[in-house]
Design a protein around this motif. Structure first.
Motif, PDB file in Angstrom:
ATOM      1  N   PHE A 124       0.820  -1.209   0.000  1.00  0.00           N
ATOM      2  CA  PHE A 124       0.000   0.000   0.000  1.00  0.00           C
ATOM      3  C   PHE A 124       0.859   1.266   0.000  1.00  0.00           C
ATOM      4  N   GLY A 125       2.119   1.153   0.383  1.00  0.00           N
ATOM      5  CA  GLY A 125       3.037   2.271   0.230  1.00  0.00           C
ATOM      6  C   GLY A 125       3.352   2.534  -1.230  1.00  0.00           C
ATOM      7  N   VAL A 126       3.618   1.467  -1.989  1.00  0.00           N
ATOM      8  CA  VAL A 126       3.875   1.603  -3.427  1.00  0.00           C
ATOM      9  C   VAL A 126       2.632   2.155  -4.129  1.00  0.00           C
ATOM     10  N   LEU A 127       1.457   1.633  -3.738  1.00  0.00           N
ATOM     11  CA  LEU A 127       0.210   2.103  -4.349  1.00  0.00           C
ATOM     12  C   LEU A 127      -0.009   3.588  -4.079  1.00  0.00           C
ATOM     13  N   LEU A 128       0.284   4.036  -2.876  1.00  0.00           N
ATOM     14  CA  LEU A 128       0.153   5.457  -2.541  1.00  0.00           C
ATOM     15  C   LEU A 128       1.033   6.308  -3.447  1.00  0.00           C
ATOM     16  N   GLY A 129       2.277   5.880  -3.650  1.00  0.00           N
ATOM     17  CA  GLY A 129       3.188   6.637  -4.503  1.00  0.00           C
ATOM     18  C   GLY A 129       2.736   6.688  -5.946  1.00  0.00           C
ATOM     19  N   VAL A 130       2.259   5.557  -6.466  1.00  0.00           N
ATOM     20  CA  VAL A 130       1.817   5.494  -7.863  1.00  0.00           C
ATOM     21  C   VAL A 130       0.597   6.397  -8.076  1.00  0.00           C
ATOM     22  N   VAL A 131      -0.374   6.299  -7.163  1.00  0.00           N
ATOM     23  CA  VAL A 131      -1.592   7.098  -7.304  1.00  0.00           C
ATOM     24  C   VAL A 131      -1.280   8.583  -7.165  1.00  0.00           C
ATOM     25  N   ASP A 132      -0.428   8.935  -6.222  1.00  0.00           N
ATOM     26  CA  ASP A 132      -0.073  10.346  -6.039  1.00  0.00           C
ATOM     27  C   ASP A 132       0.620  10.903  -7.270  1.00  0.00           C
TER      28      ASP A 132
END
Length: 266
Positions: A124-132
């Motif tokens: 979910f850290g990687v997902l946060l970065g991608v979405v941001d």
């Protein structure tokens, strides 16, 4: 528990409760690295109370306006932007409450492992970065309707899995749906109030049914330190979120996950 340990654990809880970095991932580190025992149910209640007081005080004007218009809409049946937002907060809270009632025992028995925590911290850290990085950020709180409320609410329910981070996944979902960074964080913080109150009340009921002795001095320390650190954290985060974005937190989560995996493997 001694006073220093109470201060450290409460500060960790206050600092990480509202940042998208996984509070459970941070709380497991002193327990694992220093051999500290679990802080106990009473202390959990105290730090939840502190966190709730912090977010309520920081957003006191917004909460006042939302509640005032929401109760007014019940009488007049006329909606305002604030009363509508109040309804959306209620809608977004329902999935997490239902998921907690249905899946709490399963999560406690099967998902409270270090590897689950480290994996969710990473994913979910990687997902946060991608979405941001790639999502459009043009919508505001006034644009939050049923679709956004339901999807962010489901995301909040997923945060019951350790390491996910309630604030992290709700901000991620809001960003993915087009909200700007500041209003994504603001909506996440508004959602935190009923869910922290519900979680704290549930833990309080467990505490009242328990026969364990209560060290009130440590609970007071926990509540005060948690409230102070959480308020400071919210204040700084809201001032900087548009400038810095979510990428620093995404990178931090990846590094934290690596540390957790290393600790678990040692």
């Amino acid at each position: 528990m001694d006073s220093l340990r109470a201060v450290i654990l409460a500060a960790i809880q206050g600092l990480t409760e509202f940042l998208p970095v996984s509070s459970s991932g941070h709380l497991v580190l002193p327990q694992t690295l220093l051999g500290w025992e679990d802080q106990g149910l009473a202390f959990d209640v105290a730090v939840h109370v502190g966190s709730l007081l912090a977010v309520l005080w920081y957003f006191r004007l917004e909460v006042r306006d939302i509640l005032g218009d929401w109760f007014g809409s019940l009488a007049s049946r006329q909606q305002t932007a604030n009363s509508r937002l109040g309804w959306m907060v209620i809608v977004a809270t329902i999935p997490a409450v239902l998921a907690g009632l249905i899946f709490n025992d399963f999560i406690e028995e099967h998902l409270r492992s270090g590897y689950v925590l480290a994996t969710t911290t990473l994913v979910f850290g990687v997902l946060l970065g991608v979405v941001d990085r790639y999502a459009k950020h043009g919508k505001q709180l006034a644009d939050v309707g049923l679709r956004i409320a339901i999807i962010v609410g489901v995301a909040q329910a997923i945060a019951l899995i350790p390491g996910t981070s309630r604030s992290g996944i709700t901000i991620t979902a809001a960003l993915m749906l087009g909200l700007n960074r500041s209003d994504s964080a603001r909506f996440s913080f508004l959602l935190s109030m009923p869910i922290i109150a519900a979680a704290g009340s549930y833990k309080l009921l467990e505490l009242l049914e328990s026969s364990d002795p209560v060290a009130w001095n440590y609970l007071a320390i926990g509540a005060v330190v948690s409230a102070a650190t959480a308020y400071t954290c919210i204040h700084v985060f809201m001032r900087l979120v548009e400038r810095m974005g979510m990428m620093p937190f995404a990178i931090y989560r990846v590094l934290l996950a690596g540390l957790l995996f290393a600790v678990l493997a040692s």
